[in-house]
Write an enzyme that holds these catalytic residues in place. Structure first.
Site, PDB file in Angstrom:
ATOM      1  N   CYS A 160     -12.583 -41.432   4.456  1.00  0.00           N
ATOM      2  CA  CYS A 160     -11.915 -41.468   5.760  1.00  0.00           C
ATOM      3  C   CYS A 160     -12.105 -42.832   6.436  1.00  0.00           C
ATOM      4  O   CYS A 160     -13.175 -43.428   6.383  1.00  0.00           O
ATOM      5  CB  CYS A 160     -12.488 -40.363   6.645  1.00  0.00           C
ATOM      6  SG  CYS A 160     -11.665 -40.235   8.236  1.00  0.00           S
ATOM      7  N   CYS A 167     -17.124 -42.087  12.289  1.00  0.00           N
ATOM      8  CA  CYS A 167     -17.956 -41.080  12.969  1.00  0.00           C
ATOM      9  C   CYS A 167     -19.373 -41.100  12.371  1.00  0.00           C
ATOM     10  O   CYS A 167     -19.545 -40.866  11.162  1.00  0.00           O
ATOM     11  CB  CYS A 167     -17.335 -39.695  12.816  1.00  0.00           C
ATOM     12  SG  CYS A 167     -15.574 -39.696  13.220  1.00  0.00           S
ATOM     13  N   CYS A 183     -20.778 -38.238  10.001  1.00  0.00           N
ATOM     14  CA  CYS A 183     -19.938 -37.589   8.989  1.00  0.00           C
ATOM     15  C   CYS A 183     -20.113 -38.154   7.583  1.00  0.00           C
ATOM     16  O   CYS A 183     -20.040 -39.367   7.367  1.00  0.00           O
ATOM     17  CB  CYS A 183     -18.465 -37.679   9.403  1.00  0.00           C
ATOM     18  SG  CYS A 183     -17.379 -36.762   8.291  1.00  0.00           S
ATOM     19  N   CYS A 224      -9.303 -22.162   7.889  1.00  0.00           N
ATOM     20  CA  CYS A 224      -9.241 -23.485   8.505  1.00  0.00           C
ATOM     21  C   CYS A 224      -9.264 -24.558   7.428  1.00  0.00           C
ATOM     22  O   CYS A 224     -10.210 -24.642   6.639  1.00  0.00           O
ATOM     23  CB  CYS A 224     -10.423 -23.641   9.459  1.00  0.00           C
ATOM     24  SG  CYS A 224     -10.458 -25.256  10.244  1.00  0.00           S
ATOM     25  N   CYS A 267      -5.506 -22.337  10.623  1.00  0.00           N
ATOM     26  CA  CYS A 267      -6.039 -23.428  11.450  1.00  0.00           C
ATOM     27  C   CYS A 267      -6.056 -24.688  10.591  1.00  0.00           C
ATOM     28  O   CYS A 267      -6.305 -24.607   9.381  1.00  0.00           O
ATOM     29  CB  CYS A 267      -7.451 -23.082  11.901  1.00  0.00           C
ATOM     30  SG  CYS A 267      -8.230 -24.402  12.860  1.00  0.00           S
ATOM     31  N   CYS A 276      -8.634 -25.299  19.197  1.00  0.00           N
ATOM     32  CA  CYS A 276     -10.038 -25.097  18.809  1.00  0.00           C
ATOM     33  C   CYS A 276     -10.722 -26.436  19.059  1.00  0.00           C
ATOM     34  O   CYS A 276     -10.384 -27.422  18.411  1.00  0.00           O
ATOM     35  CB  CYS A 276     -10.108 -24.705  17.333  1.00  0.00           C
ATOM     36  SG  CYS A 276     -11.790 -24.686  16.675  1.00  0.00           S
ATOM     37  N   ARG A 278     -17.946 -20.511  18.806  1.00  0.00           N
ATOM     38  CA  ARG A 278     -18.349 -20.430  17.384  1.00  0.00           C
ATOM     39  C   ARG A 278     -19.674 -21.139  17.127  1.00  0.00           C
ATOM     40  O   ARG A 278     -19.826 -22.319  17.425  1.00  0.00           O
ATOM     41  CB  ARG A 278     -17.265 -21.019  16.465  1.00  0.00           C
ATOM     42  CG  ARG A 278     -17.640 -20.826  14.979  1.00  0.00           C
ATOM     43  CD  ARG A 278     -16.514 -21.187  14.013  1.00  0.00           C
ATOM     44  NE  ARG A 278     -15.292 -20.549  14.420  1.00  0.00           N
ATOM     45  CZ  ARG A 278     -14.198 -21.223  14.804  1.00  0.00           C
ATOM     46  NH1 ARG A 278     -14.174 -22.529  14.778  1.00  0.00           N
ATOM     47  NH2 ARG A 278     -13.132 -20.565  15.184  1.00  0.00           N
TER      48      ARG A 278
END
Ligand code: SAM
Ligand code: DTB
Ligand code: SF4
Length: 346
Positions: free
Chosen positions: A81, A85, A88, A125, A156, A216, A288
């Site tokens: 990616c 972040c 991550c 998801c 999702c 979400c 959640r």
């Protein structure tokens, strides 16, 4: 005026692409409570028993206290990616030991969803390690939504930033939810992510809502934030034009090779306080208990359910990291007298 201040105004949300003078308005419930940081912080710091009693009372007034919704995650495109972040494993900019893969085939995604449904999951998801989806991938993504929806599951996706047109195309294909987390407070955001801004995140949330998708949106506890940051994050979420339908609260999984590999572990009582505050501030949302459950004791998870968490991710992997064994979750639910929420109850 900061963007967070703009977005806490009832009924108005700034669209960063249009400038401060043009404000998008949303139909909002005028009776809905607007939270101030001071009120929220006072609750977060209240005696633990008082906070938990309040959270459990709010929970019982809005939900069956003994039913927990189970979602299942699948990484449909892993690693490589472009974003940075700091938590991550999938950022190409960190040193995590992860093999990148290309977008999965539609049939494989649908057959994995079918297995998840057989194991009791009601929402599927699909996550991709992207800054945003590319046009060349849209047809496959839309087919995945249609295929999973046809199984009778809620769908999702979490694919990074979306514009309104993309969001509308997903809505037309049958997508129910879009996950897009703000992760932390506006103030702490740039300590964790520099390749996009907090305002970018809010902008995608606004596009998703405009397309009629359910939102979400939550964050992570354990990013080196202070209690004010946790509270500010929840104030931003609760004061959105409509609060998110689902609020995932993740506990950082400290992944070797990432910027946050040595982050201090989260105090379990503070984590439970964060769940309780989310429940009180967003009474009708599914809260959640998300990433990080492998590091939580059964007792800590039980306290989170008491504090108002009523959704989890089931299955032994999240996107790239481990999640508890399914037998363990089943035994925990049985010991606590919790039952998985059925599709018709959602
Ligand atoms: N790329 C998309 C995005 O960032 O929106 C979707 C996938 S991303 C992995 C989804 C969310 O997972 C992040 O926003 C973050 O809240 C959570 N997450 C990622 N890595 C995590 C970790 N190591 N510990 C806890 N939560 C994590
Ligand atoms: C969310 O808030 N947590 C999920 C989901 N939304 C996409 C992701 C958790 C990822 C945990 C780390 C990993 O598996 O790589
Ligand atoms: Fe990419 Fe999402 Fe991971 Fe950030 S959280 S590096 S955007 S996959």
């Amino acid at each position: 005026m900061t963007l967070a201040a703009v977005t806490t105004e009832p009924g108005a949300q700034q669209d960063a692409t249009k400038g401060v003078s043009e404000i998008r308005t949303f139909a909002v419930d005028p009776s809905r409570k607007r939270w101030t940081r001071e009120e929220a912080l006072a609750l977060y710091r209240a005696p633990f028993n008082d906070l938990l009693f309040k959270a459990q009372s709010v929970h019982r007034a809005n939900f069956d206290p003994n039913a927990v919704q189970v979602s299942r995650l699948l990484s449909i495109k892993t690693g490589g990616c472009a974003e940075d972040c700091g938590y991550c494993s999938q950022s190409a900019r960190n040193g995590a030991d992860l093999k990148a893969s290309k977008l999965m085939e539609v049939e494989k995604v649908v057959s994995a969803a079918r297995k998840a449904r057989e194991a009791g999951a009601t929402r599927y998801c699909m996550g991709a390690a992207w800054r945003s989806p590319k046009e060349r991938d849209m047809d496959m993504l839309l087919d995945m939504v249609r295929g999973v929806k046809d199984l009778g599951m809620e769908t999702c996706m979490t694919l990074g930033m979306l514009d309104v047109d993309q969001a509308m195309r997903f809505k037309e294909a049958g997508l129910d939810y879009y996950n897009h987390n703000i992760d932390t407070s506006e103030k702490h955001y740039s300590n964790i992510i520099t390749t996009r801004t907090f305002a970018d995140r809010l902008d995608t949330l606004s596009n998703v809502r405009e397309a009629g998708l359910k939102v979400c949106c939550g964050g992570i506890v354990g990013l080196g934030e202070g209690e004010e940051d946790r509270v500010d994050m929840l104030v931003t979420l609760a004061n959105l034009p409509s609060p998110p339908d689902s609020v995932p609260i993740n506990m950082l999984i400290a992944i070797p090779g990432t910027q946050l590999e040595d982050a201090a572990p989260v105090n379990p009582i503070d984590f439970v306080r964060t769940i309780a505050l989310a429940r009180v501030m967003m009474p009708k949302s599914h809260v959640r208990l998300s990433a990080g459950r492998t590091e939580m004791s059964d007792e800590m998870q039980a306290l989170c359910f008491f504090a108002g968490a009523n959704s989890i991710f089931g299955g032994e992997v999240l996107l790239t990291a481990d999640n508890p064994e399914e037998d363990h979750d089943e035994a925990l639910f049985n010991r606590l007298g919790i039952r998985p929420m059925e599709q018709h109850e959602l």
